[in-house]
Design an enzyme around this catalytic site. Structure first.
Site, short mmCIF file in Angstrom:
data_model
loop_
_atom_site.label_atom_id
_atom_site.label_comp_id
_atom_site.label_asym_id
_atom_site.label_seq_id
_atom_site.Cartn_x
_atom_site.Cartn_y
_atom_site.Cartn_z
N HIS A 89 0.84 -1.20 0.00
CA HIS A 89 0.00 0.00 0.00
C HIS A 89 0.88 1.25 0.00
O HIS A 89 1.97 1.26 0.59
CB HIS A 89 -0.92 -0.01 1.22
CG HIS A 89 -2.00 1.01 1.15
ND1 HIS A 89 -1.79 2.34 1.47
CD2 HIS A 89 -3.30 0.93 0.77
CE1 HIS A 89 -2.91 3.01 1.31
NE2 HIS A 89 -3.84 2.18 0.88
N GLU B 159 -3.44 2.44 -7.15
CA GLU B 159 -3.76 3.64 -6.36
C GLU B 159 -3.10 4.86 -7.00
O GLU B 159 -1.87 4.94 -7.02
CB GLU B 159 -3.15 3.56 -4.96
CG GLU B 159 -3.41 2.36 -4.13
CD GLU B 159 -2.60 2.52 -2.83
OE1 GLU B 159 -3.15 3.11 -1.89
OE2 GLU B 159 -1.44 2.09 -2.78
#
Length: 251
Positions: free
Chosen positions: A96, A168
């Site tokens: 992430h 992302e």
């Protein structure tokens, strides 16, 4: 196997009691419904076993938000992939943007985490994406290609087939700038082409690629309608059932 997936990432939010209430609320909201996507919730380590025991895990998959890059041993404070798997969690979010930025996770570290996750029967949800400077310099394709190659391209085609990717646009998170559905589709299509060049069309076409940039009830339908967007990795909106359910129902 390519699937429609809506995955929540709770991040460092909720106490155990709050997390259990949230998970049970989602479980209740899904009762009697057959969504057109798989639903996953990523919870803090402290919640995994309790949440997995409290909900119907055939309807809602449980994910850890990270795991260690070591198998076991004298690594105080770390949580191994084997420990995660022992809780009933079936997924683990890796790479992430917050982990890359704040905890300096490198492609090499993430490569090891992916291998340990797979060895313990977990499905990695592997995150990739560029920051604002990289997007403005026109390096976004180059950056995501390097992130994928640096951590995943030593995997066999069979093992790569077990990975879920989540793109992302770090530049669109909390900056006031938003990625359009067209921008999401453009980079998802590029990612799939990168996979095809390495592993062939069949592996690329079977890879699930989620979108992780401020996806909400207002834009989910438009995003999920794009041919290369297979769902979302949802942050803030996954912390409230009434905000998360419309995203699940956007398919």
């Amino acid at each position: 196997m390519r699937k429609n997936i809506v995955a929540g990432n709770w991040k460092m939010n909720t106490t155990l009691a709050e997390g259990l209430a949230l998970a049970k609320g989602l479980d209740e909201a899904l009762k009697g419904k057959t969504p057109n996507c798989d639903v996953i919730i990523g919870t803090p380590f402290t919640h995994l076993a309790s949440v997995a025991a409290a909900i119907d895990t055939n309807k809602i998959g449980v994910a850890a938000e990270n795991c260690a890059d070591k198998e076991k041993g004298a690594y105080t404070g770390e949580v191994s992939a084997a420990m995660v798997a022992s809780t009933g969690a079936k997924y683990v979010i890796l790479g992430h943007s917050e982990r890359r930025a704040y905890y300096h996770e490198t492609p090499e570290i993430l490569k090891t985490k992916v291998e340990l996750a797979l060895a313990n029967g977990l499905t990695p949800i592997f995150c990739i994406g560029e920051v604002l400077e990289e997007r403005e310099a026109g390096k976004h394709f180059e950056v995501v290609d390097a992130q994928i190659a640096g951590s995943l391209f030593d995997l066999s085609a069979e093992d790569f087939g077990k990975i879920i990717l989540a793109y992302e646009p770090v530049w669109a998170i909390g900056t006031g700038k938003t990625a359009s559905a067209e921008q999401a589709e453009e980079i998802h299509a590029h990612i799939r082409a990168t996979l095809a060049a390495k592993y062939g069309n069949e592996v690329a076409d079977n890879c699930t690629i989620l979108y992780g940039g401020s996806c909400n009830a207002g834009n989910a339908k438009e995003l999920f309608a794009k041919p290369n967007v297979d769902g979302g990795l949802i942050g803030g909106a996954s912390l409230a059932v009434d905000k998360f359910m419309p995203i699940i129902e956007a398919f």
